[in-house]
Design a protein around this motif. Structure first.
Motif, short mmCIF file in Angstrom:
data_model
loop_
_atom_site.label_atom_id
_atom_site.label_comp_id
_atom_site.label_asym_id
_atom_site.label_seq_id
_atom_site.Cartn_x
_atom_site.Cartn_y
_atom_site.Cartn_z
N THR A 1 0.83 -1.21 0.00
CA THR A 1 0.00 0.00 0.00
C THR A 1 0.86 1.25 0.00
O THR A 1 0.58 2.21 -0.71
N ARG A 2 1.93 1.20 0.79
CA ARG A 2 2.81 2.38 0.90
C ARG A 2 3.51 2.67 -0.43
O ARG A 2 3.70 3.82 -0.80
N THR A 3 3.94 1.63 -1.14
CA THR A 3 4.69 1.81 -2.38
C THR A 3 3.79 1.85 -3.61
O THR A 3 4.30 1.98 -4.73
N LYS A 4 2.48 1.73 -3.40
CA LYS A 4 1.56 1.73 -4.54
C LYS A 4 1.65 3.06 -5.30
O LYS A 4 1.59 4.13 -4.73
N GLY A 5 1.80 2.97 -6.61
CA GLY A 5 1.86 4.16 -7.45
C GLY A 5 3.25 4.77 -7.55
O GLY A 5 3.45 5.73 -8.29
N ALA A 6 4.23 4.23 -6.81
CA ALA A 6 5.59 4.78 -6.87
C ALA A 6 6.32 4.20 -8.07
O ALA A 6 6.20 3.01 -8.37
N ARG A 7 7.09 5.04 -8.75
CA ARG A 7 7.85 4.61 -9.91
C ARG A 7 9.02 3.73 -9.47
O ARG A 7 9.87 4.17 -8.71
N LYS A 8 9.05 2.49 -9.96
CA LYS A 8 10.08 1.54 -9.52
C LYS A 8 11.37 1.76 -10.31
O LYS A 8 11.34 1.95 -11.52
N PRO A 9 12.52 1.70 -9.63
CA PRO A 9 13.81 1.90 -10.31
C PRO A 9 14.20 0.68 -11.13
O PRO A 9 13.82 -0.45 -10.81
N VAL A 10 14.99 0.91 -12.19
CA VAL A 10 15.44 -0.19 -13.05
C VAL A 10 16.96 -0.22 -13.18
O VAL A 10 17.50 -1.08 -13.87
N THR A 11 17.66 0.72 -12.55
CA THR A 11 19.12 0.71 -12.56
C THR A 11 19.61 0.64 -11.12
O THR A 11 18.90 1.02 -10.20
N THR A 12 20.84 0.17 -10.94
CA THR A 12 21.38 -0.02 -9.59
C THR A 12 22.82 0.45 -9.50
O THR A 12 23.63 0.15 -10.38
N PHE A 13 23.12 1.19 -8.43
CA PHE A 13 24.48 1.57 -8.10
C PHE A 13 25.01 0.58 -7.06
O PHE A 13 24.39 0.37 -6.02
N LYS A 14 26.15 -0.05 -7.36
CA LYS A 14 26.74 -1.03 -6.46
C LYS A 14 27.66 -0.30 -5.48
O LYS A 14 28.75 0.14 -5.84
N GLY A 15 27.23 -0.16 -4.24
CA GLY A 15 28.01 0.53 -3.23
C GLY A 15 28.74 -0.41 -2.31
O GLY A 15 28.52 -1.64 -2.32
N ALA A 16 29.64 0.15 -1.49
CA ALA A 16 30.42 -0.66 -0.57
C ALA A 16 29.55 -1.24 0.55
O ALA A 16 29.79 -2.35 1.03
N LEU A 17 28.52 -0.49 0.97
CA LEU A 17 27.65 -0.93 2.06
C LEU A 17 26.24 -1.26 1.56
O LEU A 17 25.63 -2.23 2.01
N LEU A 18 25.75 -0.42 0.66
CA LEU A 18 24.39 -0.59 0.15
C LEU A 18 24.39 -0.55 -1.37
O LEU A 18 25.14 0.22 -1.98
N ASP A 19 23.53 -1.37 -1.98
CA ASP A 19 23.20 -1.20 -3.38
C ASP A 19 22.02 -0.23 -3.44
O ASP A 19 21.03 -0.41 -2.72
N VAL A 20 22.14 0.81 -4.27
CA VAL A 20 21.12 1.85 -4.33
C VAL A 20 20.45 1.83 -5.70
O VAL A 20 21.13 1.91 -6.73
N SER A 21 19.13 1.67 -5.70
CA SER A 21 18.35 1.73 -6.94
C SER A 21 17.34 2.88 -6.82
O SER A 21 16.64 2.96 -5.81
#
Length: 524
Positions: free
Chosen positions: A316-336
Motif C-alpha cells: 500500500t505504501r509503495t503503490k503508485g511509486a515509480r520503480k527503479p530499473v538501474t542499480t548503483f553497487k556501493g560498498a555498504l548498500l546497493d542503491v536503486s
C-alpha cells in the motif's frame, strides 16, 4: 510482461559486463601486467557501473568498449590519476582561474568552466595544464560518480593567440575516451567569427557520438541552457561568484542539504482532504520544538513509528511509486536507481521509489537528505537495514510542488558495530566521516508518462538502434546548420571583398584627382 522484458534486459547487460571483464583479462592483461595501475584493474573487476559506462558510450559493442578501456587505463597510469593531488599541480595554475567547477545548467548538470582568454599556448607548461584538467575531472568523478558535466568554453575577449588546438583536442579526448558518459554537452559561448575555421577542425575530432552535444551560443542564447543565477554578469547573469584560490571552489551541493521534513501519513496524503490536512500538520510542526531544532529529532523514534504504521502494508505504501530499473553497487548498500529519480506533473507521477539493499554482514544505518525539504516527503528518511535485507523508500512530491532537475538527494550509510545499543541520532553524530558511504541522486522531470521509457526495458540491440537513429538525426541537423552558416559566411566574405575593392578604387581615384590638381596648379 514488462517485468519479464526488464529482467531479460538486465540479464543481457550483465552478460555484456561479464564478457567485457573476461576478455579484458584474457586479451589485455596476459602480455603485460605493468601496463595499467592495479587499482584501476581492480575497480574494473568490481564496479559494474564503470564497465556499463564504457559499454553504453560505445553502444554495447564490446570490442569498442575494450579499446576505450585500454586507452583510458594507459592514460590514467601515465598521468598518475590515482595519486594526483592538489599539491601535484603548480600553484599558479589554480591562481589563474582558467578552469574550475561551479554552478549547474537547467538540467541539473555541473558546469565545468574554461576561461579561454586566460589560456596562453606554451609548450613548456602543456603537460602541467593537462594534469590540471585531469585533476578537476578526477576530483568530480570521485565526488559525484555517474553524474555528467556540462563544459562551458567562455570565449569572451579571446583571440587566435588563446587557441591551442593540441590542448583543445586533449580536453575533447578526456570526454570522448577517458571518462565515458561524462559529457552532457559542450557550450561554446561568444565565439569570434575569425575562429570558425579552427572549430570546424574541432568538430571533426568529436565524432558522431559527441557531435550532437556541441552547442554554439551567443551571450544571450546561453541563457537557454543555464539559468541567470549561475551565469556571470558579462553573460547577462546574476551570479556573484568570483573565483579565488585558496581554497578550491566548493563543487558540492550549491544549496544546503536539509534533513527530510515532517512525515505525513499515507492515509492523509491519499485522501481527498489530504492536502489540507498535511498543510495543517506542516504548519503545526513548524511551531513545535522538533521543527525549530531539527538536530534534536530522534530518528530512531521516527523510523520505529514509521515501521509500526507500515507493518504488513508495504504494498500500500509503495503503490503508485515509480520503480527503479538501474542499480548503483556501493560498498555498504546497493542503491536503486543508480543516478536519478523520475517525477512528472500527473498524479500518478508524484512518487518515486528508492530501494536500498544491505550487501554487508552487519546492520547498516542510513538516512536520506535533500536540497528541497519543503517539496519532498521521504518515508522512511532514516532507519536501519539488516544484513542481506532490502528497504523500500518512497519519495513523494508534497502538495502541488513540482520537481526540478536541480533538486538533489543524498543517501548516507554507515555500518553499526554495536547495533541496537545506541540511538540513530547519536550514532550519526559519532560516526567518523571516512566510514560513511555517500551516494547522490538527481531528479529527472518527465514530460509525460508515455515518454518515460526506461533504457533497460529495451534489449541492447534496440538500444543501439534508437541511439544510432538519434545520433544520425542530430548529425544531420548539425550538418544542415553548418551548411547554412558556411553559406552566410561566404556571402559575408564576398560582400567584404567587394567593399574592400570599392574602397581601394576610391582611394586610387582620390590620389589621381589630387595628382591632377597639383599638376594643373603648378606654374608652367
Amino acid at each position: 510482461m514488462a517485468e519479464v522484458d526488464q529482467h531479460e534486459g538486465e540479464q543481457d547487460i550483465e552478460k555484456k559486463i561479464e564478457e567485457t571483464r573476461q576478455r579484458f583479462k584474457n586479451e589485455f592483461l596476459q602480455d603485460s601486467t605493468d601496463k595499467y595501475d592495479p587499482r584501476d584493474v581492480e575497480r574494473l573487476q568490481k564496479d559494474d557501473a564503470l564497465v556499463e559506462g564504457y559499454l553504453t558510450w560505445r553502444l554495447y559493442v564490446v570490442d569498442d568498449a575494450l579499446k576505450m578501456i585500454d586507452d583510458s587505463f594507459q592514460w590514467r597510469k601515465e598521468f598518475g590519476l590515482n595519486d594526483l593531488t592538489e599539491s601535484s599541480i603548480p600553484k599558479w595554475m589554480f591562481e589563474t582561474g582558467a578552469v574550475y567547477l561551479h554552478g549547474y545548467d537547467k538540467e541539473g548538470n555541473k558546469l565545468f568552466w574554461f576561461k579561454v582568454k586566460l589560456h596562453v599556448k606554451d609548450a613548456k607548461t602543456i603537460l602541467d595544464k593537462k594534469k590540471y584538467v585531469a585533476f578537476w575531472l578526477e576530483r568530480y568523478a570521485k565526488k559525484e560518480p555517474g553524474m555528467p558535466l556540462t563544459v562551458v568554453f567562455d570565449m569572451t575577449e579571446s583571440g587566435l593567440g588563446n587557441i591551442d588546438m593540441d590542448f583543445v583536442k586533449y580536453i575533447i579526448n578526456c570526454f570522448k575516451v577517458y571518462y565515458p558518459k561524462f559529457l552532457s554537452k559542450m557550450i561554446i559561448v561568444d565565439m569570434p567569427w575569425i575562429m570558425n575555421a579552427a572549430w570546424k577542425i574541432v568538430k571533426s575530432w568529436l565524432g558522431p557520438e559527441a557531435i550532437s552535444k556541441l552547442k554554439f551560443a551567443s551571450r544571450s542564447e546561453v541563457q537557454t541552457f543555464i539559468d541567470l543565477e549561475y551565469l556571470p554578469p558579462h553573460m547577462g547573469g546574476t551570479d556573484p561568484f568570483k573565483y579565488s584560490y585558496p581554497p578550491l571552489p566548493d563543487d558540492d551541493f550549491q544549496t544546503p542539504i536539509c534533513d527530510n521534513g515532517p512525515i505525513v501519513s499515507e492515509e492523509e496524503t491519499e485522501s481527498k482532504d489530504g492536502e489540507l490536512e498535511s498543510k495543517d500538520t506542516l504548519e503545526s510542526s513548524f511551531n513545535s520544538e522538533v521543527a525549530v531544532k531539527p538536530k534534536k529529532v530522534n530518528f530512531l523514534e521516527d523510523s520505529l513509528r514509521s515501521e509500526d504504521s507500515d507493518k504488513g502494508d508495504t504494498s500500500t505504501r509503495t503503490k503508485g511509486a515509480r520503480k527503479p530499473v538501474t542499480t548503483f553497487k556501493g560498498a555498504l548498500l546497493d542503491v536503486s536507481p543508480a543516478e536519478e529519480l523520475s517525477f512528472g506533473s500527473g498524479e500518478t507521477e508524484k512518487k518515486s521509489l528508492i530501494i536500498l539493499s544491505n550487501v554487508t554482514k552487519n546492520q547498516v544505518a542510513f538516512k536520506v537528505r535533500t536540497t528541497a525539504p519543503d517539496k519532498y516527503r521521504v518515508k522512511p528518511s532514516s532507519s536501519c537495514c539488516e544484513p542481506g535485507a532490502s528497504i523500500d523508500i518512497v519519495v513523494s512530491l508534497h502538495g502541488g510542488s513540482q520537481a526540478s532537475p536541480q533538486d538533489r538527494f543524498l543517501v548516507m550509510a554507515a555500518e553499526m558495530d554495536n547495533a541496537g545499543s545506541q540511538e540513530l541520532a547519536q550514532f550519526w553524530k559519532e560516526v567518523p566521516k571516512n566510514k560513511v558511504m555517500e551516494h547522490r541522486l538527481r531528479c529527472h522531470v518527465l514530460e509525460s508518462i508515455k515518454a518515460a521509457v526506461s533504457p533497460l526495458r529495451d534489449s541492447p540491440v534496440e538500444t543501439v538502434t534508437s541511439g544510432q537513429q538519434e545520433l544520425s538525426t542530430a548529425l544531420m541537423r548539425v550538418m544542415a546548420s553548418t551548411s547554412r552558416m558556411e553559406q552566410k559566411l561566404n556571402t559575408c566574405l564576398w560582400v567584404q571583398k567587394v567593399l574592400i575593392g570599392l574602397v581601394l578604387g576610391l582611394v586610387v581615384l582620390n590620389l589621381l584627382c589630387l595628382h591632377m590638381l597639383g599638376t594643373a596648379q603648378r606654374p608652367s
